[in-house]
Write a protein that holds these residues in place. Structure first.
Motif, PDB file in Angstrom:
ATOM      1  N   THR A 203       0.827  -1.220   0.000  1.00  0.00           N
ATOM      2  CA  THR A 203       0.000   0.000   0.000  1.00  0.00           C
ATOM      3  C   THR A 203       0.853   1.259   0.000  1.00  0.00           C
ATOM      4  O   THR A 203       0.470   2.279  -0.598  1.00  0.00           O
ATOM      5  CB  THR A 203      -0.936   0.002   1.232  1.00  0.00           C
ATOM      6  OG1 THR A 203      -1.711  -1.203   1.220  1.00  0.00           O
ATOM      7  CG2 THR A 203      -1.888   1.194   1.196  1.00  0.00           C
ATOM      8  N   ALA A 204       2.007   1.208   0.635  1.00  0.00           N
ATOM      9  CA  ALA A 204       2.891   2.379   0.695  1.00  0.00           C
ATOM     10  C   ALA A 204       3.560   2.663  -0.651  1.00  0.00           C
ATOM     11  O   ALA A 204       4.172   3.711  -0.827  1.00  0.00           O
ATOM     12  CB  ALA A 204       3.952   2.167   1.768  1.00  0.00           C
ATOM     13  N   ARG A 205       3.430   1.722  -1.565  1.00  0.00           N
ATOM     14  CA  ARG A 205       4.012   1.847  -2.917  1.00  0.00           C
ATOM     15  C   ARG A 205       5.527   2.082  -2.875  1.00  0.00           C
ATOM     16  O   ARG A 205       6.063   2.963  -3.524  1.00  0.00           O
ATOM     17  CB  ARG A 205       3.303   2.958  -3.700  1.00  0.00           C
ATOM     18  CG  ARG A 205       1.896   2.570  -4.127  1.00  0.00           C
ATOM     19  CD  ARG A 205       1.179   3.668  -4.847  1.00  0.00           C
ATOM     20  NE  ARG A 205       0.573   4.610  -3.897  1.00  0.00           N
ATOM     21  CZ  ARG A 205      -0.141   5.667  -4.238  1.00  0.00           C
ATOM     22  NH1 ARG A 205      -0.340   5.938  -5.508  1.00  0.00           N
ATOM     23  NH2 ARG A 205      -0.636   6.467  -3.330  1.00  0.00           N
ATOM     24  N   THR A 206       6.173   1.243  -2.092  1.00  0.00           N
ATOM     25  CA  THR A 206       7.632   1.319  -1.982  1.00  0.00           C
ATOM     26  C   THR A 206       8.317   0.076  -2.551  1.00  0.00           C
ATOM     27  O   THR A 206       9.526   0.070  -2.747  1.00  0.00           O
ATOM     28  CB  THR A 206       8.048   1.474  -0.503  1.00  0.00           C
ATOM     29  OG1 THR A 206       7.506   0.383   0.253  1.00  0.00           O
ATOM     30  CG2 THR A 206       7.550   2.794   0.057  1.00  0.00           C
ATOM     31  N   LYS A 207       7.537  -0.985  -2.793  1.00  0.00           N
ATOM     32  CA  LYS A 207       8.100  -2.218  -3.338  1.00  0.00           C
ATOM     33  C   LYS A 207       7.350  -2.608  -4.599  1.00  0.00           C
ATOM     34  O   LYS A 207       6.154  -2.340  -4.732  1.00  0.00           O
ATOM     35  CB  LYS A 207       8.011  -3.348  -2.308  1.00  0.00           C
ATOM     36  CG  LYS A 207       8.786  -3.087  -1.024  1.00  0.00           C
ATOM     37  CD  LYS A 207       8.615  -4.238  -0.046  1.00  0.00           C
ATOM     38  CE  LYS A 207       9.365  -3.967   1.256  1.00  0.00           C
ATOM     39  NZ  LYS A 207       9.178  -5.083   2.231  1.00  0.00           N
ATOM     40  N   GLN A 208       8.066  -3.276  -5.523  1.00  0.00           N
ATOM     41  CA  GLN A 208       7.444  -3.658  -6.779  1.00  0.00           C
ATOM     42  C   GLN A 208       7.714  -5.134  -7.102  1.00  0.00           C
ATOM     43  O   GLN A 208       8.695  -5.720  -6.625  1.00  0.00           O
ATOM     44  CB  GLN A 208       7.973  -2.793  -7.923  1.00  0.00           C
ATOM     45  CG  GLN A 208       7.524  -1.342  -7.867  1.00  0.00           C
ATOM     46  CD  GLN A 208       7.939  -0.585  -9.122  1.00  0.00           C
ATOM     47  OE1 GLN A 208       9.069  -0.671  -9.567  1.00  0.00           O
ATOM     48  NE2 GLN A 208       7.015   0.157  -9.696  1.00  0.00           N
ATOM     49  N   LYS A 209       6.856  -5.692  -7.943  1.00  0.00           N
ATOM     50  CA  LYS A 209       7.045  -7.052  -8.443  1.00  0.00           C
ATOM     51  C   LYS A 209       6.325  -7.173  -9.792  1.00  0.00           C
ATOM     52  O   LYS A 209       5.438  -6.353 -10.103  1.00  0.00           O
ATOM     53  CB  LYS A 209       6.490  -8.072  -7.449  1.00  0.00           C
ATOM     54  CG  LYS A 209       4.986  -7.996  -7.231  1.00  0.00           C
ATOM     55  CD  LYS A 209       4.539  -8.990  -6.164  1.00  0.00           C
ATOM     56  CE  LYS A 209       3.048  -8.880  -5.865  1.00  0.00           C
ATOM     57  NZ  LYS A 209       2.634  -9.761  -4.761  1.00  0.00           N
ATOM     58  N   PRO A 210       6.687  -8.170 -10.617  1.00  0.00           N
ATOM     59  CA  PRO A 210       5.994  -8.374 -11.891  1.00  0.00           C
ATOM     60  C   PRO A 210       4.493  -8.572 -11.676  1.00  0.00           C
ATOM     61  O   PRO A 210       4.068  -9.170 -10.679  1.00  0.00           O
ATOM     62  CB  PRO A 210       6.652  -9.638 -12.447  1.00  0.00           C
ATOM     63  CG  PRO A 210       8.017  -9.630 -11.857  1.00  0.00           C
ATOM     64  CD  PRO A 210       7.833  -9.092 -10.463  1.00  0.00           C
ATOM     65  N   LEU A 211       3.699  -8.081 -12.621  1.00  0.00           N
ATOM     66  CA  LEU A 211       2.243  -8.073 -12.462  1.00  0.00           C
ATOM     67  C   LEU A 211       1.618  -9.459 -12.369  1.00  0.00           C
ATOM     68  O   LEU A 211       0.483  -9.588 -11.893  1.00  0.00           O
ATOM     69  CB  LEU A 211       1.600  -7.307 -13.627  1.00  0.00           C
ATOM     70  CG  LEU A 211       1.821  -5.796 -13.638  1.00  0.00           C
ATOM     71  CD1 LEU A 211       1.189  -5.177 -14.882  1.00  0.00           C
ATOM     72  CD2 LEU A 211       1.258  -5.153 -12.374  1.00  0.00           C
ATOM     73  N   LEU A 212       2.322 -10.494 -12.830  1.00  0.00           N
ATOM     74  CA  LEU A 212       1.762 -11.844 -12.754  1.00  0.00           C
ATOM     75  C   LEU A 212       2.159 -12.574 -11.470  1.00  0.00           C
ATOM     76  O   LEU A 212       1.887 -13.761 -11.321  1.00  0.00           O
ATOM     77  CB  LEU A 212       2.199 -12.687 -13.963  1.00  0.00           C
ATOM     78  CG  LEU A 212       1.744 -12.217 -15.341  1.00  0.00           C
ATOM     79  CD1 LEU A 212       2.035 -13.281 -16.390  1.00  0.00           C
ATOM     80  CD2 LEU A 212       0.259 -11.850 -15.357  1.00  0.00           C
ATOM     81  N   MET A 213       2.763 -11.858 -10.534  1.00  0.00           N
ATOM     82  CA  MET A 213       3.268 -12.507  -9.320  1.00  0.00           C
ATOM     83  C   MET A 213       2.420 -12.259  -8.086  1.00  0.00           C
ATOM     84  O   MET A 213       2.871 -12.480  -6.971  1.00  0.00           O
ATOM     85  CB  MET A 213       4.709 -12.081  -9.055  1.00  0.00           C
ATOM     86  CG  MET A 213       5.706 -12.715 -10.004  1.00  0.00           C
ATOM     87  SD  MET A 213       7.411 -12.590  -9.427  1.00  0.00           S
ATOM     88  CE  MET A 213       7.389 -13.732  -8.044  1.00  0.00           C
ATOM     89  N   GLY A 214       1.178 -11.809  -8.268  1.00  0.00           N
ATOM     90  CA  GLY A 214       0.306 -11.638  -7.117  1.00  0.00           C
ATOM     91  C   GLY A 214      -0.399 -10.293  -7.114  1.00  0.00           C
ATOM     92  O   GLY A 214      -0.185  -9.456  -8.005  1.00  0.00           O
ATOM     93  N   LEU A 221      -8.680   1.592  -7.777  1.00  0.00           N
ATOM     94  CA  LEU A 221      -9.410   1.253  -6.562  1.00  0.00           C
ATOM     95  C   LEU A 221      -8.897   2.001  -5.336  1.00  0.00           C
ATOM     96  O   LEU A 221      -9.581   2.094  -4.315  1.00  0.00           O
ATOM     97  CB  LEU A 221      -9.319  -0.253  -6.305  1.00  0.00           C
ATOM     98  CG  LEU A 221      -9.930  -1.168  -7.366  1.00  0.00           C
ATOM     99  CD1 LEU A 221      -9.614  -2.625  -7.057  1.00  0.00           C
ATOM    100  CD2 LEU A 221     -11.441  -0.951  -7.459  1.00  0.00           C
ATOM    101  N   GLY A 222      -7.659   2.503  -5.440  1.00  0.00           N
ATOM    102  CA  GLY A 222      -7.059   3.202  -4.305  1.00  0.00           C
ATOM    103  C   GLY A 222      -6.652   2.270  -3.181  1.00  0.00           C
ATOM    104  O   GLY A 222      -6.558   2.682  -2.015  1.00  0.00           O
ATOM    105  N   ARG A 223      -6.383   1.013  -3.523  1.00  0.00           N
ATOM    106  CA  ARG A 223      -6.015   0.018  -2.515  1.00  0.00           C
ATOM    107  C   ARG A 223      -5.351  -1.174  -3.207  1.00  0.00           C
ATOM    108  O   ARG A 223      -5.298  -1.250  -4.443  1.00  0.00           O
ATOM    109  CB  ARG A 223      -7.249  -0.463  -1.754  1.00  0.00           C
ATOM    110  CG  ARG A 223      -8.317  -1.086  -2.653  1.00  0.00           C
ATOM    111  CD  ARG A 223      -9.419  -1.753  -1.847  1.00  0.00           C
ATOM    112  NE  ARG A 223     -10.530  -2.183  -2.688  1.00  0.00           N
ATOM    113  CZ  ARG A 223     -10.550  -3.282  -3.451  1.00  0.00           C
ATOM    114  NH1 ARG A 223      -9.478  -4.065  -3.500  1.00  0.00           N
ATOM    115  NH2 ARG A 223     -11.622  -3.597  -4.154  1.00  0.00           N
TER     116      ARG A 223
END
Length: 332
Positions: A203-214, A221-223
């Motif tokens: 939620t803090a938008r500090t970590k990223q991952k590929p879109l197919l990984m969860g 949606l804001g969440r």
């Protein structure tokens, strides 16, 4: 007597010093250079050093592996590589020359899937050539070389980018170009419709991952997505990509390469529910029957040395890193 002993000792020390220099040079020249532009010098040193590390004499009649397939992975291949991840076209030509001279046999995706799913026979030293992302240069630069060498190949497409003038970034293929190449033996399969990207995994938008990984953060949606929303997003996207491919190419099977190699158990379950029975990662290795989530060896990149790649293939694609690879099979 003492003089002779001294000379022998000095000779041994000198040989050890030379060996140390060679090992150090090999370790440094085969990794990503830290100074911009130095890759040209280091690659030149590497080409010379290769000739001291193993024999370059072709062995066209030798069997390196049987009932297995090495899958090679490329991204952009062009005459003038725009970034370190791209392969120079002349290096692809050298790779093909080396493979041909050393008795490797290129197979089609249909042969590969029959081998994986039904244990169909493949030639000794079998190789499957795959290219990701559907770059326009595949048509202008790469395809003519593949056609000249009569190499069957697969390109994994991000279908939302095809014939899309609004798409940003490196120019992609058009459906007209794809139709032409498909008629001449090139296959095209799923690299998602529009999920070739990273998303925020908190939620803090500090970590990223590929879109197919969860589940990822949804700006709309804001969440964070729920698990069900993630599954529905993936199901809809992969299904849409395969529908487009069937509409244009009438594919009789579904195959997917995961962007960035990113997948989960849930993603694999979604693939199987859509009839995508064969998928690909970006992990190194060699494939045997039943390996439905296949390994691929990164054969691209500006630091690629064709002779080293082919030597690695002769060894059966061991799990050790390729000496010219940038990180752990780093690709998209």
């Amino acid at each position: 007597m003492k003089h002779t002993f001294f000379k022998r000792t000095l000779l041994i020390i000198s040989l050890l010093a030379i060996l140390g220099i060679l090992v150090y040079e090999a370790r440094s020249i085969y990794h990503t250079p830290t100074v911009k532009g130095t890759h040209r010098t280091r690659t030149a040193h590497a080409d010379r050093l290769v000739r001291h590390l193993f024999s370059l004499t072709p062995t066209p009649d030798k069997v390196y592996y049987q009932n297995k397939v090495i899958v090679l992975m490329y991204h952009e291949v062009t005459k003038t590589p725009p970034d370190p991840g791209a392969l120079k076209l002349s290096n692809l030509t050298r790779q093909l020359d080396e493979m041909k001279a050393n008795g490797f046999h290129w197979i089609t995706m249909k042969e590969y899937t029959d081998f994986i799913l039904h244990k169909a026979k493949v030639p000794d030293n079998a190789v499957l050539m795959t290219f990701d992302d559907g770059y326009e240069s595949f048509y202008t630069d790469t395809f003519p070389v593949l056609k000249k060498y009569q190499v069957p190949a697969t390109n994994f497409l991000i279908t939302s980018t095809i014939s899309n003038p609004k798409h940003i970034g490196i120019p992609k293929l058009t459906w007209d170009q794809i139709h032409q190449m498909h008629a001449e033996g090139i296959d095209f399969y799923n690299h998602t419709n529009d999920q070739h990207a990273y998303g925020y995994s908190n939620t803090a938008r500090t970590k990223q991952k590929p879109l197919l990984m969860g589940p990822v953060y949804s700006k709309k949606l804001g969440r964070m997505e729920t698990e069900d929303e993630f599954k529905q997003r993936v199901y809809t996207d992969l299904g849409m990509a395969d529908k487009k491919l069937f509409k244009h190419l009438h594919n009789d099977q579904n195959v997917l390469a995961f962007p960035y190699g990113g997948y989960t158990k849930e993603t694999l379950e979604i693939c199987r529910s859509l009839g995508i029975d064969v998928t690909f990662t970006v992990k190194r290795g060699i494939n045997s029957p039943g390996q439905t989530n296949g390994y691929r060896v990164n054969a691209g990149g500006i630091h690629n040395i064709p002779e080293v790649l082919v030597q690695y293939m002769k060894e059966g694609a061991p799990l050790r890193p390729l000496p010219f690879a940038q990180g752990p099979n780093k690709v998209s």
